[in-house]
Design a protein around this motif. Sequence first.
Motif, short mmCIF file in Angstrom:
data_model
loop_
_atom_site.label_atom_id
_atom_site.label_comp_id
_atom_site.label_asym_id
_atom_site.label_seq_id
_atom_site.Cartn_x
_atom_site.Cartn_y
_atom_site.Cartn_z
N UNK A 113 0.60 -1.28 0.62
CA UNK A 113 -0.29 0.03 -0.07
C UNK A 113 0.64 0.89 0.19
N UNK A 114 1.55 0.67 0.33
CA UNK A 114 2.73 2.27 1.00
C UNK A 114 3.50 2.31 -0.18
N UNK A 115 3.58 1.52 -1.16
CA UNK A 115 4.10 1.73 -2.25
C UNK A 115 2.98 2.51 -3.82
N UNK A 116 1.88 2.11 -2.95
CA UNK A 116 1.25 2.40 -4.39
C UNK A 116 0.56 3.34 -3.90
N UNK A 117 0.72 4.25 -2.53
CA UNK A 117 0.25 5.29 -2.50
C UNK A 117 0.76 6.58 -2.97
N UNK B 186 0.04 9.07 -6.34
CA UNK B 186 0.35 10.05 -5.85
C UNK B 186 1.18 10.94 -6.78
N UNK B 187 1.64 10.64 -7.39
CA UNK B 187 3.06 10.75 -9.43
C UNK B 187 2.39 11.42 -9.97
N UNK B 188 0.65 9.99 -10.31
CA UNK B 188 -0.32 9.73 -11.22
C UNK B 188 -1.09 10.48 -11.43
N UNK C 104 -1.86 18.46 -13.41
CA UNK C 104 -1.34 19.44 -13.65
C UNK C 104 -1.68 19.15 -15.49
N UNK C 105 -2.29 18.16 -15.83
CA UNK C 105 -2.76 17.91 -17.39
C UNK C 105 -4.35 18.54 -17.09
N UNK D 8 -7.62 9.22 -10.73
CA UNK D 8 -6.70 8.75 -9.94
C UNK D 8 -6.64 9.25 -8.75
N UNK D 9 -7.74 10.27 -8.66
CA UNK D 9 -7.70 11.13 -7.73
C UNK D 9 -8.58 10.18 -6.51
#
Length: 392
Positions: free
Chosen positions: A183-187, A191-193, A199-200, A280-281
């Motif tokens: 889960x930490x890796x997924x977070x 967050x990057x996505x 931004x887009x 993504x949100x």
Amino acid sequence: MWVFYLISLPLTMGMVGVTLRYFAGPDVAGYVRFTVGYTWFCSLSIIILVPADIWATIVNHDRGGISFFWSWSYWSTFLLTWVVVPILQGYEDAGDFTVRERLKTSAHVNLIYYLCVGSIALCGVILLVNWGNNWSGGILGFAMACSNTFGLVTGAFLLGFGLSEIPKSVWRNADWTLRHKVLSQKVAEMAVKLDDALEEFSNAIVVAQVTSKQMSKRDPLRPCMNIIDNMLVQMLSVDPSFKPQGGKLGGNDMEYDTDEKTMADLRRRLKKAREEYYRYKSEYMNVVTEALELEDTMKNYEHRSSIGWKYISSLRPERKGKIGTSLDVIELIWLCMLRTQFEKLLAVLLGCMSVAILLAEATILPSGVDLSLFSILINTVDKNEVLVQVNT
């Protein structure tokens, strides 16, 4: 048999309704909801038809009604897969301003898809003409064979993945330490996505606003721009807290006022950016919530004696009263004690079911030995209608 229908039909429709309500966004058009719901119902109709078909075969019952429903399910799925859904996906994704233009864009987008399918069909027809002596019904049979082959190959890949991955993932989720790392890796990934999607989305809004300001009221493309402006107003009114941040704009970002096609591209970019941002949100919030709930569970298990065997959550206020205290105790026992054991047991059961399915598939040919667990269960209950359908 009607008892089984009274149970399976509402159950299937309920599954479709709940799933559709969970995944569909608030702005999804009604005809899209209906099409998706009907598609899912046709796919899940196997839950209703297979047990009834097996029972009718065992007792040598008239299969006229079952055959009709099989044909309805098959041809509905066939048309939805190869015609309706691809066209509808392209239509919804298009940014054009009229129904006709959106349909044309959808047809153009799906052209390669249809060319590939048509080429395969043409090769098959040529083979039928050259090799077949009597092929009056060959075209229809060939179309059914192609559709079945596509479904079987796709199903084989998905089944192979699910048979191994689902039991493994359920077993791994029972390990709190491993699950917390995942889960930490997924977070971090989400967050990057989410940042890129934000931004887009901000860039698309800024571009649309700047294009609208630069366009005069007498411009021939102003009616198209007014549609985009109304779309912007609706977007920002749904989420007042969202503030476009802008970003790095390229030279091509200001070239959307050339003709109606470029305006359609701007509208499509805006729609796509909005959908990706909110998707993504939502995924980010779900992953963060799951990670926080797991941390709460680990802390409650570690300090269960000092906190009086009551579950304390950081995501909601503490429950009040005797009933609230009892619910906190039950929640702690379930989340901290029983849930892990239940998930391990479920993983073992799913693993056994996977082995049984593989064994049944491996011995499906007529070899005189029946090693299918499902076939053995059906033969064991003999001609008891309810038990046959439940086992199926």
